[in-house]
Design a protein around this motif. Structure first.
Motif, PDB file in Angstrom:
ATOM      1  N   THR A 120       0.948  -1.258   0.391  1.00 45.60           N
ATOM      2  CA  THR A 120       0.027  -0.300  -0.078  1.00 45.60           C
ATOM      3  C   THR A 120       1.035   1.304  -0.236  1.00 45.60           C
ATOM      4  O   THR A 120       0.461   2.117  -0.756  1.00 45.60           O
ATOM      5  N   ASP A 121       1.808   1.310   1.189  1.00 44.87           N
ATOM      6  CA  ASP A 121       2.469   2.693   1.370  1.00 44.87           C
ATOM      7  C   ASP A 121       3.245   2.763  -0.382  1.00 44.87           C
ATOM      8  O   ASP A 121       3.339   3.840  -0.942  1.00 44.87           O
ATOM      9  N   PHE A 122       3.847   1.993  -0.591  1.00 48.56           N
ATOM     10  CA  PHE A 122       4.341   1.801  -1.694  1.00 48.56           C
ATOM     11  C   PHE A 122       4.117   2.537  -3.322  1.00 48.56           C
ATOM     12  O   PHE A 122       4.259   3.416  -4.377  1.00 48.56           O
ATOM     13  N   ALA A 123       2.615   1.885  -3.325  1.00 49.20           N
ATOM     14  CA  ALA A 123       1.705   2.319  -4.254  1.00 49.20           C
ATOM     15  C   ALA A 123       1.230   3.842  -4.454  1.00 49.20           C
ATOM     16  O   ALA A 123       0.694   4.212  -5.341  1.00 49.20           O
ATOM     17  N   ARG A 124       0.910   3.816  -3.082  1.00 50.15           N
ATOM     18  CA  ARG A 124       0.613   5.482  -2.919  1.00 50.15           C
ATOM     19  C   ARG A 124       1.415   6.619  -3.041  1.00 50.15           C
ATOM     20  O   ARG A 124       1.833   7.398  -4.067  1.00 50.15           O
ATOM     21  N   ILE A 125       3.169   5.968  -2.659  1.00 52.44           N
ATOM     22  CA  ILE A 125       4.346   7.049  -3.308  1.00 52.44           C
ATOM     23  C   ILE A 125       4.315   6.936  -4.534  1.00 52.44           C
ATOM     24  O   ILE A 125       4.521   8.124  -5.005  1.00 52.44           O
ATOM     25  N   TYR A 126       4.130   5.875  -4.895  1.00 54.12           N
ATOM     26  CA  TYR A 126       4.873   6.303  -6.790  1.00 54.12           C
ATOM     27  C   TYR A 126       3.679   6.205  -7.730  1.00 54.12           C
ATOM     28  O   TYR A 126       4.206   6.514  -8.168  1.00 54.12           O
ATOM     29  N   GLY A 127       2.604   6.043  -7.144  1.00 52.55           N
ATOM     30  CA  GLY A 127       1.391   6.795  -7.754  1.00 52.55           C
ATOM     31  C   GLY A 127       0.898   8.187  -7.589  1.00 52.55           C
ATOM     32  O   GLY A 127       0.284   8.647  -8.413  1.00 52.55           O
ATOM     33  N   GLY A 128       2.509   8.876  -6.654  1.00 49.09           N
ATOM     34  CA  GLY A 128       1.808  10.631  -6.446  1.00 49.09           C
ATOM     35  C   GLY A 128       0.190  10.571  -6.335  1.00 49.09           C
ATOM     36  O   GLY A 128      -0.468  11.966  -5.551  1.00 49.09           O
ATOM     37  N   VAL A 129       0.307   9.940  -4.735  1.00 45.70           N
ATOM     38  CA  VAL A 129      -1.185  10.067  -4.354  1.00 45.70           C
ATOM     39  C   VAL A 129      -1.213   9.942  -2.704  1.00 45.70           C
ATOM     40  O   VAL A 129      -2.431   9.946  -1.992  1.00 45.70           O
ATOM     41  N   MET A 130       0.378   9.945  -2.123  1.00 44.40           N
ATOM     42  CA  MET A 130      -0.427   9.615  -0.453  1.00 44.40           C
ATOM     43  C   MET A 130      -0.106  10.883   0.227  1.00 44.40           C
ATOM     44  O   MET A 130       0.579  12.288  -0.647  1.00 44.40           O
ATOM     45  N   GLU A 131      -1.069  11.109   0.875  1.00 43.40           N
ATOM     46  CA  GLU A 131      -1.725  12.028   1.736  1.00 43.40           C
ATOM     47  C   GLU A 131      -0.954  11.963   3.227  1.00 43.40           C
ATOM     48  O   GLU A 131      -1.252  12.435   3.698  1.00 43.40           O
ATOM     49  N   ASP A 132      -0.752  11.069   3.400  1.00 43.70           N
ATOM     50  CA  ASP A 132       0.454  10.690   4.850  1.00 43.70           C
ATOM     51  C   ASP A 132       1.271  10.971   4.833  1.00 43.70           C
ATOM     52  O   ASP A 132       2.132  11.225   3.690  1.00 43.70           O
ATOM     53  N   PRO A 133       1.473  11.902   6.055  1.00 40.96           N
ATOM     54  CA  PRO A 133       3.191  12.116   5.478  1.00 40.96           C
ATOM     55  C   PRO A 133       4.342  10.933   6.102  1.00 40.96           C
ATOM     56  O   PRO A 133       3.796   9.728   5.540  1.00 40.96           O
TER      57      PRO A 133
END
Length: 213
Positions: free
Chosen positions: A161-174
């Motif tokens: 999950t964390d990699f998917a969100r960060i790599y996909g440009g949609v990470m909202e958490d710090p």
């Protein structure tokens, strides 16, 4: 297009990675200290020696892996030997004894950031099979092209999950010391000019990295 999530300063990234590395080694070093205390008390010598040996091994393996996956490991421009990366990955897997590693492909000196991406994606893949399983790493090299596939299979597979969100440009958490490794993985992909695709199937997660078009 630059990933909008990759906004950490160099100093903040270094601090968070340092915290991550310290987290990996503080427990085995503490356990080795406990073993020395047992020896000082004069009791349970064999048990204490076993604890010290295992803890020292764990700390050493984690530090050697971190030196290649996160550190410079030589000059910033020098290539990295994929054989050293394989050894580091096998030693890390050997500590837990719940994952089988199959590593295929040519041994070569490849661009440093791409080999570091390989090891960091290996860590991401390992996190997707918390109950153990099998990780297959396949390297492909044709001329100056360096690409690889990592397949993680196990009885319980989690979405990265964390990699998917960060790599996909949609990470909202710090970004914290807990998710800085997936962040660093996404940064390595961008800095090394590699495109990463991944898919979660029934019982497996597959990561494929190749030069971006």
């Amino acid at each position: 297009m630059k990933n909008p999530n990759l906004t950490l300063s160099g100093a903040d990234l270094a601090a968070l990675l340092a915290s991550r590395i310290c987290h990996d080694v503080v427990n085995p070093i503490g356990a080795a200290g406990n073993g020395l205390e047992l020896l000082d008390e004069g009791g349970m010598d064999e048990e204490a020696l076993h604890l010290i040996r295992q803890s020292t091994l764990s700390a050493t393996v984690h530090l050697k892996f971190a030196r290649i996956a996160f550190g410079a490991s030589g000059t910033l421009q020098s290539p990295l030997d994929t054989g050293e990366a394989e050894t580091a990955a096998r030693d890390l897997i050997g500590l837990g004894k719940r994952v089988t590693l199959n590593w295929t492909g040519p041994r070569l000196n490849a661009p440093k950031d791409r080999v570091k991406l390989l090891l960091n994606l290996f860590l991401v893949a390992q996190s997707t099979i918390p109950r153990g399983g099998t990780i297959d790493v396949g390297l492909d090299s044709a001329g100056d092209i360096f690409a690889f596939i990592i397949r993680a299979r196990g009885p319980y597979v989690q979405m990265p999950t964390d990699f998917a969100r960060i790599y996909g440009g949609v990470m909202e958490d710090p970004i914290t010391s807990h998710n800085v490794q997936p962040y660093y993985t996404a940064l390595l992909a961008e800095e090394s000019g590699m495109a990463v695709e991944f898919v979660v199937n029934d019982g497996e997660v597959v990561f494929e990295a190749k030069p971006a078009v």
